[in-house]
Design an enzyme around this catalytic site. Structure first.
Site, PDB file in Angstrom:
ATOM      1  CD  GLU A 178      31.487  44.337  37.473  1.00  0.00           C
ATOM      2  OE1 GLU A 178      32.595  43.901  37.169  1.00  0.00           O
ATOM      3  OE2 GLU A 178      31.288  45.527  37.779  1.00  0.00           O
ATOM      4  CD  GLU A 371      31.020  46.044  42.368  1.00  0.00           C
ATOM      5  OE1 GLU A 371      31.887  46.677  41.738  1.00  0.00           O
ATOM      6  OE2 GLU A 371      30.913  44.811  42.337  1.00  0.00           O
TER       7      GLU A 371
HETATM    8  C1  BG6 Z   1      33.836  45.910  39.685  1.00  0.00           C
HETATM    9  C2  BG6 Z   1      34.077  44.593  40.392  1.00  0.00           C
HETATM   10  O1  BG6 Z   1      34.060  45.745  38.348  1.00  0.00           O
HETATM   11  O2  BG6 Z   1      34.660  46.974  39.974  1.00  0.00           O
HETATM   12  C3  BG6 Z   1      34.816  44.708  41.723  1.00  0.00           C
HETATM   13  O3  BG6 Z   1      32.885  43.897  40.592  1.00  0.00           O
HETATM   14  C4  BG6 Z   1      35.909  45.741  41.575  1.00  0.00           C
HETATM   15  O4  BG6 Z   1      35.278  43.440  42.082  1.00  0.00           O
HETATM   16  C5  BG6 Z   1      35.276  47.084  41.252  1.00  0.00           C
HETATM   17  O5  BG6 Z   1      36.761  45.818  42.658  1.00  0.00           O
HETATM   18  C6  BG6 Z   1      36.244  48.246  41.203  1.00  0.00           C
HETATM   19  O6  BG6 Z   1      37.278  47.973  40.330  1.00  0.00           O
HETATM   20  P1  BG6 Z   1      38.778  48.114  40.778  1.00  0.00           P
HETATM   21  O7  BG6 Z   1      39.550  47.583  39.671  1.00  0.00           O
HETATM   22  O8  BG6 Z   1      39.000  49.550  41.016  1.00  0.00           O
HETATM   23  O9  BG6 Z   1      38.916  47.312  42.023  1.00  0.00           O
END
Ligand code: BG6
Length: 472
Positions: A178, A371
């Site tokens: 990111e 993701e």
């Molecule tokens: C992304 C990151 O922004 O979102 C991850 O790359 C992160 O590391 C994921 O865990 C989900 O966000 P969160 O805050 O729910 O863990």
């Protein structure tokens, strides 16, 4: 017209070292920036940081879900679901404990050898992020992290070391997780203790981004030289946003919002700073120090594919009164057409189709969703089952949207839903914000047996993979 998911589509899941491994100081690992983060709300965790590790405070990354010691059990479960790939990161501070060490830490290197061997045993291809929000703390304390140009050479040494070591095992790499987040969350994205109230905030954030662009290009160069059959991508936080109304002022504001984020992929995918940034730099008194050869490097060594995270979309309005925080990283206002997760993230599967099309139209290079997922509280029934139909529904809608995008002509390499096994939340440090197909018995205070159990979504995803996205 493409009918559906191509043969060889990379179905799998995604993790990051600091959110799953634990063993934060074992086998020679140095401290990293993530090891200093506490559990709390976003403001407490990410904007009120003390880099001293204090006794009596719970740091979620120190044990996390103990993947470091339990990875064999976990990889076996991933294999049972039929994973073709696993995206995770290398903890830089396992390899170079201080960041600037002369020689790498053999025990750290060995851990990833073992992990990759275990994955390959089941035919699971590792997709490896070089830097996922976990900078060796020494680089912050001694050099000021990515604000300092010196970070480039340490990153290059680290990247070359792991390319050499794993050249026969890893064929898909990502440079920075990111990368467009450095401007919003400077500690996560750039390892920097930089306050938004600092009068030079923008100057420092864009300078750090420039250093990361150069570092990324050097990594692309090294990767292609050392592993000619590998592909190396960039990774950004997907930030689709809609104008609040068709009022041209809202529409223009939204153009600015999108450019703000796509600036990063423009540089890394096209190989040059887009012209619109000049006006922005001038109006915000930003003047980036660019050394001879930087722009040529950026031009020559663009990334092979674009990987991104996608959780939600946001809405932009020209009226400053309208703006408030939603989600973890996205600024925006609420969208009356969408439902939100328990953490206020606006769920938008159609947005994924729109975003995939936008990115593919813009860059004409392969995309990879590394993701996606729903952070939710899960309940364990008395008989031990976990019926996470809400998660199945979220993922199903997003897989359908991906399928439509593929029919639209988008070249999509794979899909690795986030936190395929429950892990520590990045924005809050919580365990109760769960994404996994596999439940991990641990709570926000660190209590629990760490026992793994399969959720209903585990069986659902197994079918999805087995049918190459046909059985949803
Ligand atoms: C992304 C990151 O922004 O979102 C991850 O790359 C992160 O590391 C994921 O865990 C989900 O966000 P969160 O805050 O729910 O863990």
């Amino acid at each position: 017209m493409n009918k559906g998911f191509p043969k060889g589509f990379l179905w799998g899941g995604a993790l990051a070292a600091h959110q799953c491994e634990g063993a934060y100081n074992e086998d020679g690992k140095g401290l990293c920036t993530a090891d200093t983060l506490i559990c709390g709300n976003v403001m407490e965790r990410l904007f009120n940081i003390s880099t001293d590790i204090k006794d009596g405070i719970y740091y979620p990354s120190h044990e996390a879900i103990d993947f470091y010691h339990r990875y064999k059990e976990d990889v076996k479960l991933f294999a049972e679901m039929g994973f073709k790939t696993l995206r995770t990161s290398i903890a830089w501070s396992r390899i170079f404990p201080n960041g600037d060490d002369e020689t790498p830490n053999e025990k750290g290197l060995q851990f990833y050898d073992d992990l990759f061997d275990e994955l390959l045993k089941y035919d699971i291809k590792p997709v490896i992020t070089l830097s996922h929000y976990e900078l060796p703390l020494g680089l912050l304390n001694k050099y000021g992290a990515w604000s300092n140009r010196e970070a480039i050479k340490f990153f290059e040494t680290y990247a070359k070391t792991v390319f050499e070591r794993y050249k026969d095992k890893v064929k898909h790499w990502l440079t920075f997780n990111e990368i467009n987040v450095v401007k919003m969350m400077p500690y996560l994205g750039g390892g920097m203790l930089l306050s938004h109230t600092d009068p030079e905030f923008l100057q420092k954030a864009y300078q750090a981004a420039h250093h990361q662009f150069v570092a990324s290009s050097l990594a692309v160069k090294a990767c292609h030289e050392i592993i000619p059959d590998a592909k190396i991508g960039m990774m950004m936080a997907g930030m689709l946003s809609y104008p609040k109304t068709c009022n041209p002022n809202d529409v223009w504001k939204n153009v600015e919002m999108e450019r703000n984020s796509l600036f990063f992929s423009d540089v890394m995918m096209r190989g040059y700073y887009p012209s619109h940034i000049n006006r922005y730099f001038e109006e915000n008194n930003i003047s980036i120090e660019i050394e001879n050869g930087d722009l040529e490097l950026i031009k020559t060594y663009t990334t092979d594919f674009l990987a991104f995270s996608y959780y939600m979309s946001s809405v932009t309005s020209a009226d400053p009164e309208d703006n408030k925080m939603t989600g973890n990283f996205a600024m925006g206002i609420s969208n009356p057409y969408l439902e939100t997760s328990e953490w206020g993230w606006q769920i938008d599967p159609t947005g994924l189709r729109i975003y995939l099309n936008q990115l593919y139209d813009r860059y004409q290079k392969p995309l990879f969703i590394v993701e996606n997922g729903l952070g939710a509280v899960d309940t364990v029934n008395e008989d031990g089952t976990i019926e996470d139909d809400y998660r199945i529904d979220y993922l199903k809608q997003h897989v359908l949207a991906m399928k439509e995008a593929i029919k639209d002509g988008v070249e999509l390499l794979g899909y690795t839903p986030w936190g395929c096994i429950d892990l520590v939340s990045c924005s809050t440090g919580e365990m109760k914000k769960r994404y996994g197909f596999i439940y991990v018995d641990k709570d926000n205070e660190g209590n629990g047996t760490l026992k793994r159990s399969k959720k209903k979504s585990f069986y659902w995803y197994k079918d999805v993979i087995e049918s190459n996205g046909e059985k949803l």
